[in-house]
Design a protein around this motif. Structure first.
Motif, PDB file in Angstrom:
ATOM      1  N   CYS A  13      -1.073  -7.186  -6.593  1.00  0.00           N
ATOM      2  CA  CYS A  13      -1.666  -5.870  -6.382  1.00  0.00           C
ATOM      3  C   CYS A  13      -1.797  -5.120  -7.712  1.00  0.00           C
ATOM      4  CB  CYS A  13      -0.814  -5.067  -5.408  1.00  0.00           C
ATOM      5  SG  CYS A  13      -1.665  -3.647  -4.678  1.00  0.00           S
ATOM      6  N   CYS A  43       2.732   3.188   2.857  1.00  0.00           N
ATOM      7  CA  CYS A  43       1.332   2.796   3.004  1.00  0.00           C
ATOM      8  C   CYS A  43       1.270   1.469   3.759  1.00  0.00           C
ATOM      9  CB  CYS A  43       0.662   2.710   1.627  1.00  0.00           C
ATOM     10  SG  CYS A  43      -1.142   2.599   1.722  1.00  0.00           S
ATOM     11  N   LEU A  44       1.131   0.335   3.040  1.00  0.00           N
ATOM     12  CA  LEU A  44       1.066  -0.964   3.720  1.00  0.00           C
ATOM     13  C   LEU A  44       2.437  -1.455   4.180  1.00  0.00           C
ATOM     14  CD1 LEU A  44      -1.534  -2.917   1.509  1.00  0.00           C
ATOM     15  CD2 LEU A  44      -1.908  -1.663   3.642  1.00  0.00           C
TER      16      LEU A  44
END
Length: 404
Positions: A13, A43-44
């Motif tokens: 990422c 978030c994820l």
């Protein structure tokens, strides 16, 4: 196995986000922090709070190498060449930034431990973003010549101020009685012992390099030294940042071939630094970002004013040129690696305020890294040290025509 998968996801990422920020000319650290926010628990959720144990180890090691590389900039011969003007400017801009942030936050009613810690962190400047602008636009001139040594020395002064402020903040947070010992003697003793232990390890590295000549062995010696320094700092409650900085400083002054080792180290550490920044971004509790509000605004405004007027005052005392007095402070706004490292240390040392400190510093870092390089470019252009590409090209063509 899941932790290893998280580390792989963090690196992937981070790499992908560098491609996103590159077209808009932002430093990689901005992409890393955004990548951390994406994979973080808010978030994820790829990286969870339960994985924090591995973050602590990576943070300690990464901070050790950051400080080690800072120490490598302190060759005595180079400091003599720099002269007193850059040293004077560095001292005044770092100290005034700290004092203004302390005073502004206290005046707004924020707790003293929070204010003093953020004040110390305010002294740190990110040399990477500044150097990126200088190299990208081939800046040359007296402001640039003064800027480079100032950003190199700035983090060292910041580490000193942080090592003094943090114990005082801890004493205030625990409601311990403030004495001369707790406010002055203990922080100074910690600084002296950290530098002494680091100097001893640096001496050992310098001796070891007489017996290990291959690049593989020398990088192993450097890694072992930084790991040892970080471990001893933790065991003896010393400053790992100052200790590892002393390792690099002593090594670079005892060995003429130390630059080779530093180059090898610099080639080995980028993946480690990437993980450090990505995981730092992942630890940012987004629930605290909206609450940063006044605290973050006051921090950024007071720090910016401190950097500008501190460099102006230092340049005036050093009798530097009007250009340096007017524009140097504008180039000192970016903040990243060392400041994030200090915030990570504060997260563990001041649990009551650590999350707020981290949220302010990471949020400020993202903003500073967005606007800092732009302001640096504008300042160096106004100082006449970055030539407009079109004008430069026209001037070159005109000169060529005149020659004909």
């Amino acid at each position: 196995m899941q932790i290893i998968l998280c580390l792989a996801a963090a690196m992937i990422c981070g790499l992908l986000l560098t491609r996103v920020v590159k077209p808009v000319h932002l430093p990689n650290v901005t992409g890393y922090l955004i990548a951390g926010l994406i994979i973080g628990p808010y978030c994820l959720g790829i990286f969870q709070e339960s994985d924090a144990a591995v973050t602590d180890v990576l943070t300690d090691v990464a901070l050790g190498f950051i400080a080690f590389s800072i120490g490598g900039e302190f060759r005595i011969s180079n400091i003599k060449q720099i002269g007193t003007s850059s040293i004077t400017i560095t001292f005044f801009q770092a100290c005034l930034a700290t004092l203004l942030v302390d005073a502004a936050l206290l005046a707004c009613g924020f707790p003293a431990p929070l204010s003093l810690t953020l004040g110390a962190i305010a002294a740190a400047t990110a040399p990477a973003a500044t150097l990126m602008v200088v190299r990208q636009y081939h800046a040359k001139g007296e402001v640039t010549s003064t800027l480079l040594p100032v950003v190199a020395m700035d983090d060292a002064v910041g580490l000193m101020l942080f090592s003094i402020s943090l114990p005082i903040s801890q004493a205030l947070a625990s409601n311990a009685a403030l004495t001369v010992t707790s406010m002055l003697l203990q922080p100074l003793l910690e600084i002296v012992l950290s530098l002494a232990v680091g100097a001893g390890i640096g001496l050992l590295i310098a001796l070891a390099m007489r017996f290990f000549h291959s690049k593989v062995n020398r990088i192993s010696v450097a890694v072992a030294a930084v790991l040892l320094g970080s471990a001893l700092a933790s065991i003896w409650n010393l400053s790992s940042l100052l200790l590892c900085m002393a390792i690099g400083a002593v090594l670079v002054n005892l060995r003429n071939d130390a630059d080779e080792l530093l180059e090898i180290t610099d080639a080995w550490t980028p993946p480690l630094f990437m993980l450090f920044f990505v995981l730092s971004g992942a630890e940012l509790d987004l629930a605290f970002v909206p609450t940063v509000g006044l605290l973050g605004v006051v921090y950024m405004v007071a720090r910016s004013l401190g950097k500008y007027f501190g460099s102006f005052l230092g340049a005036t005392i050093a009798k530097s040129s009007p250009n340096i007095r007017k524009y140097l402070g504008l180039t000192l706004l970016p903040q990243a690696g060392v400041a994030i490292g200090m915030a990570q240390v504060a997260l563990n040392a001041l649990p009551e305020y650590g999350t707020q400190i981290q949220a302010v510093v990471l949020t400020a870092t993202l903003i500073y890294e967005l606007i800092g390089p732009v302001i640096t470019k504008l300042a160096l252009t106004a100082a006449g040290e970055i030539q407009d590409s079109k004008k430069s090209k026209a001037k070159t063509e005109q000169s060529a025509g005149g020659a004909k």
